[in-house]
Design a protein around this motif. Structure first.
Motif, PDB file in Angstrom:
ATOM      1  N   TYR A 365       0.830  -1.208   0.000  1.00 31.85           N
ATOM      2  CA  TYR A 365       0.000   0.000   0.000  1.00 31.85           C
ATOM      3  C   TYR A 365       0.865   1.259   0.000  1.00 31.85           C
ATOM      4  O   TYR A 365       0.611   2.213  -0.746  1.00 31.85           O
ATOM      5  N   ARG A 369       0.878   5.008  -2.029  1.00 34.28           N
ATOM      6  CA  ARG A 369       0.063   5.953  -1.269  1.00 34.28           C
ATOM      7  C   ARG A 369       0.915   6.681  -0.243  1.00 34.28           C
ATOM      8  O   ARG A 369       1.044   6.246   0.898  1.00 34.28           O
ATOM      9  N   GLU A 384      -9.056   1.279   4.199  1.00 32.37           N
ATOM     10  CA  GLU A 384      -9.925   1.593   3.055  1.00 32.37           C
ATOM     11  C   GLU A 384      -9.315   1.071   1.765  1.00 32.37           C
ATOM     12  O   GLU A 384     -10.017   0.513   0.902  1.00 32.37           O
ATOM     13  N   HIS A 385      -8.002   1.237   1.614  1.00 30.96           N
ATOM     14  CA  HIS A 385      -7.295   0.753   0.427  1.00 30.96           C
ATOM     15  C   HIS A 385      -7.523  -0.746   0.234  1.00 30.96           C
ATOM     16  O   HIS A 385      -7.770  -1.204  -0.894  1.00 30.96           O
ATOM     17  N   LEU A 386      -7.454  -1.516   1.317  1.00 27.64           N
ATOM     18  CA  LEU A 386      -7.682  -2.958   1.217  1.00 27.64           C
ATOM     19  C   LEU A 386      -9.130  -3.270   0.881  1.00 27.64           C
ATOM     20  O   LEU A 386      -9.423  -4.101   0.007  1.00 27.64           O
ATOM     21  N   VAL A 388     -11.600  -1.563  -0.579  1.00 32.09           N
ATOM     22  CA  VAL A 388     -12.104  -1.265  -1.922  1.00 32.09           C
ATOM     23  C   VAL A 388     -11.564  -2.257  -2.949  1.00 32.09           C
ATOM     24  O   VAL A 388     -12.080  -2.335  -4.067  1.00 32.09           O
ATOM     25  N   ARG A 389     -10.555  -3.023  -2.575  1.00 27.58           N
ATOM     26  CA  ARG A 389      -9.996  -4.071  -3.444  1.00 27.58           C
ATOM     27  C   ARG A 389     -10.470  -5.460  -3.022  1.00 27.58           C
ATOM     28  O   ARG A 389      -9.899  -6.460  -3.428  1.00 27.58           O
ATOM     29  N   ASP A 390     -11.509  -5.503  -2.177  1.00 24.09           N
ATOM     30  CA  ASP A 390     -12.054  -6.771  -1.673  1.00 24.09           C
ATOM     31  C   ASP A 390     -10.997  -7.594  -0.960  1.00 24.09           C
ATOM     32  O   ASP A 390     -10.924  -8.825  -1.110  1.00 24.09           O
ATOM     33  N   LEU A 391     -10.168  -6.914  -0.180  1.00 26.44           N
ATOM     34  CA  LEU A 391      -9.157  -7.570   0.629  1.00 26.44           C
ATOM     35  C   LEU A 391      -9.429  -7.268   2.106  1.00 26.44           C
ATOM     36  O   LEU A 391     -10.042  -6.240   2.422  1.00 26.44           O
ATOM     37  N   ARG A 398     -12.463  -9.770   6.282  1.00 23.93           N
ATOM     38  CA  ARG A 398     -12.902  -8.557   5.604  1.00 23.93           C
ATOM     39  C   ARG A 398     -14.024  -7.876   6.393  1.00 23.93           C
ATOM     40  O   ARG A 398     -14.065  -6.652   6.507  1.00 23.93           O
ATOM     41  N   THR A 402     -13.849  -4.197   8.005  1.00 26.41           N
ATOM     42  CA  THR A 402     -14.884  -3.196   7.711  1.00 26.41           C
ATOM     43  C   THR A 402     -15.450  -2.616   8.998  1.00 26.41           C
ATOM     44  O   THR A 402     -15.615  -1.395   9.126  1.00 26.41           O
ATOM     45  N   TRP A 420     -19.778   0.896  -0.406  1.00 26.95           N
ATOM     46  CA  TRP A 420     -19.197  -0.440  -0.262  1.00 26.95           C
ATOM     47  C   TRP A 420     -19.141  -0.896   1.180  1.00 26.95           C
ATOM     48  O   TRP A 420     -19.226  -2.071   1.482  1.00 26.95           O
TER      49      TRP A 420
END
Length: 429
Positions: A365, A369, A384-386, A388-391, A398, A402, A420
């Motif tokens: 990341y 970034r 957030e970076h993870l 939005v990539r479904d990680l 997950r 969240t 999301w």
């Protein structure tokens, strides 16, 4: 310049060693990272130390007085508020830059100021602004550096001397940083000590580090080596320092080892005997130079932005810098960033499957970034970076990530992130 109030021998107070610090025999004073304490809510350990008569000095790390921008009034007010709350005789900061405003980038670390006339003029004006805003005297610390600026016009000794003469600011001399710069930049600690106005000395820092592949890393996580104690002894030959303090920020040793380190430092100070004659200098010129011109600030801003962008955003290394050293510094900044985020958000490594998985994900990341705010914001941006990539790939992890993000980002996240987040919380494995 008035003689500095005597502090004695002390240690940097950290929450992880608070109990051990309270039990140290003959402790004279402590230093606390200013940004880590909140007025009105001091840690009980610090309250008890103050009640015993132990002095507490706030040590700032985020002002960036060596940067091209003028000091942030809010940060100055916060530092002054902590000085008042702690009853401190002074506050301290660093001769460094830590951010740029165009582009907006945060180093998360203290970076060296070019020793040029432009940089000196900007630094002096920033120091005078800070002095006018603070309720107690200010002292500034020389920093350790991995890289050298091309085209420097002054030596370290000349730069520090002119800074004192033009502003009347006091100096916090870090002897570990003098050794670091001997290894990394070929600078002789004795030459610096001979050149700087030691009558302006507020106190001294002593810390440990480690050498890897010809580079000295000022870690504050290793025992103080004999070579650093030797620099302290050389300083003691020249002046009786008002205060000396051990810094330890990580990999804290057992209490007995910590006490033994403080005792070794005290022994060097006590064995110094009468200091040599300190050459007296005029603390302030009768007519100090006027404000730094905007052209000087612009030139400094362009140079600092180019270097910081290369360090944290992967842009080309500016001409004249040692590319290998810049690469070493960039990797060190990324590693520090990962470690600090893990400390401010300790749940993340567990959610992501352990320290190794966390570190791998964070470094991936960080490559794309750069940090633009503090470490707490960085932790939220990483999560957030993870997401939005479904990680992470595991649905249960997950959902946990969240929930963690939503709890800290606020009840009403905005835009696409809100959509999301709502959707993901409702998913089933």
């Amino acid at each position: 310049m008035k003689p500095m109030e005597r502090l004695g021998v002390g240690i940097g107070w950290r929450p992880e060693i608070a109990d051990a610090v309270e039990r140290l025999d003959g402790l004279d004073w402590v230093e606390v990272v200013a940004e880590n304490v909140c007025p009105g809510h001091l840690p009980e350990s610090l309250v008890r130390l103050r009640e015993r008569g132990v002095r507490v000095v706030p040590h700032g790390v985020s002002l960036g007085l060596g940067g091209a921008d003028r000091p942030d009034p809010a940060k100055l007010a916060a530092l002054g508020e902590r000085a008042v709350e702690l009853g401190a005789p002074l506050v301290t900061e660093h001769i460094a830059f830590v951010r740029t405003s165009s582009p907006l980038l945060e180093a998360g670390h203290l970076l060296p100021v070019p020793r040029t006339r432009d940089a000196l003029a900007v630094l002096c004006e920033n120091v005078r602004i800070a002095q006018d805003a603070l309720p107690v005297p200010l002292a500034l610390e020389n920093i350790a550096a991995l890289v050298s600026w091309p085209g420097e016009e002054l030596t370290e000794g000349q730069f520090l001397t002119e800074l004192v003469e033009r502003t009347g600011v006091r100096l916090l001399i870090d002897v570990a940083n003098l050794h670091t710069n001997r290894v990394n930049r070929g600078e002789d600690p004795a030459a610096v000590l001979d050149a700087v106005p030691l009558e302006a000395l507020a106190y001294v820092h002593v810390a440990g580090g480690v050498e890897r592949d010809g580079v000295w890393h000022d870690t504050h996580a290793h025992p103080v080596p004999p070579v650093v104690l030797d620099v302290l002894a050389r300083l003691r030959e020249r002046v009786d320092p008002p205060g000396v303090l051990l810094e330890r920020d990580d990999d804290f040793p057992p209490e007995a080892e910590l006490a033994a380190e403080v005792a070794r430092i005290r022994a060097v100070v006590d064995a110094g005997g009468p200091p040599g004659t300190v050459r007296q200098r005029v603390a302030l010129r009768e007519e100090p130079p006027g404000p730094a011109g905007e052209a000087a600030r612009t030139r400094l801003a362009l140079g600092q932005a180019a270097l910081l962008s290369a360090l944290v955003a992967g842009t080309p290394v500016p001409e004249g810098f040692d590319r290998r050293r810049v690469g070493v510094q960039a990797r060190a900044l990324a590693a520090k960033r990962a470690s600090v985020v893990a400390r401010v958000a300790p749940e993340l490594p567990g959610i992501l499957g352990g320290p190794d998985a966390y570190r791998s994900a964070f470094l991936g990341y960080a490559r794309g970034r750069p940090m633009t705010a503090g470490y707490r914001r960085d932790a939220l941006d990483f999560a957030e970076h993870l997401l939005v990539r479904d990680l992470p790939a595991d649905p249960a992890a997950r959902r946990r990530l969240t929930a963690w993000w939503r709890e800290r980002a606020g009840a009403r996240p905005r835009g696409r992130v809100a959509r999301w987040a709502r959707a993901l919380v409702g998913r089933t494995p």
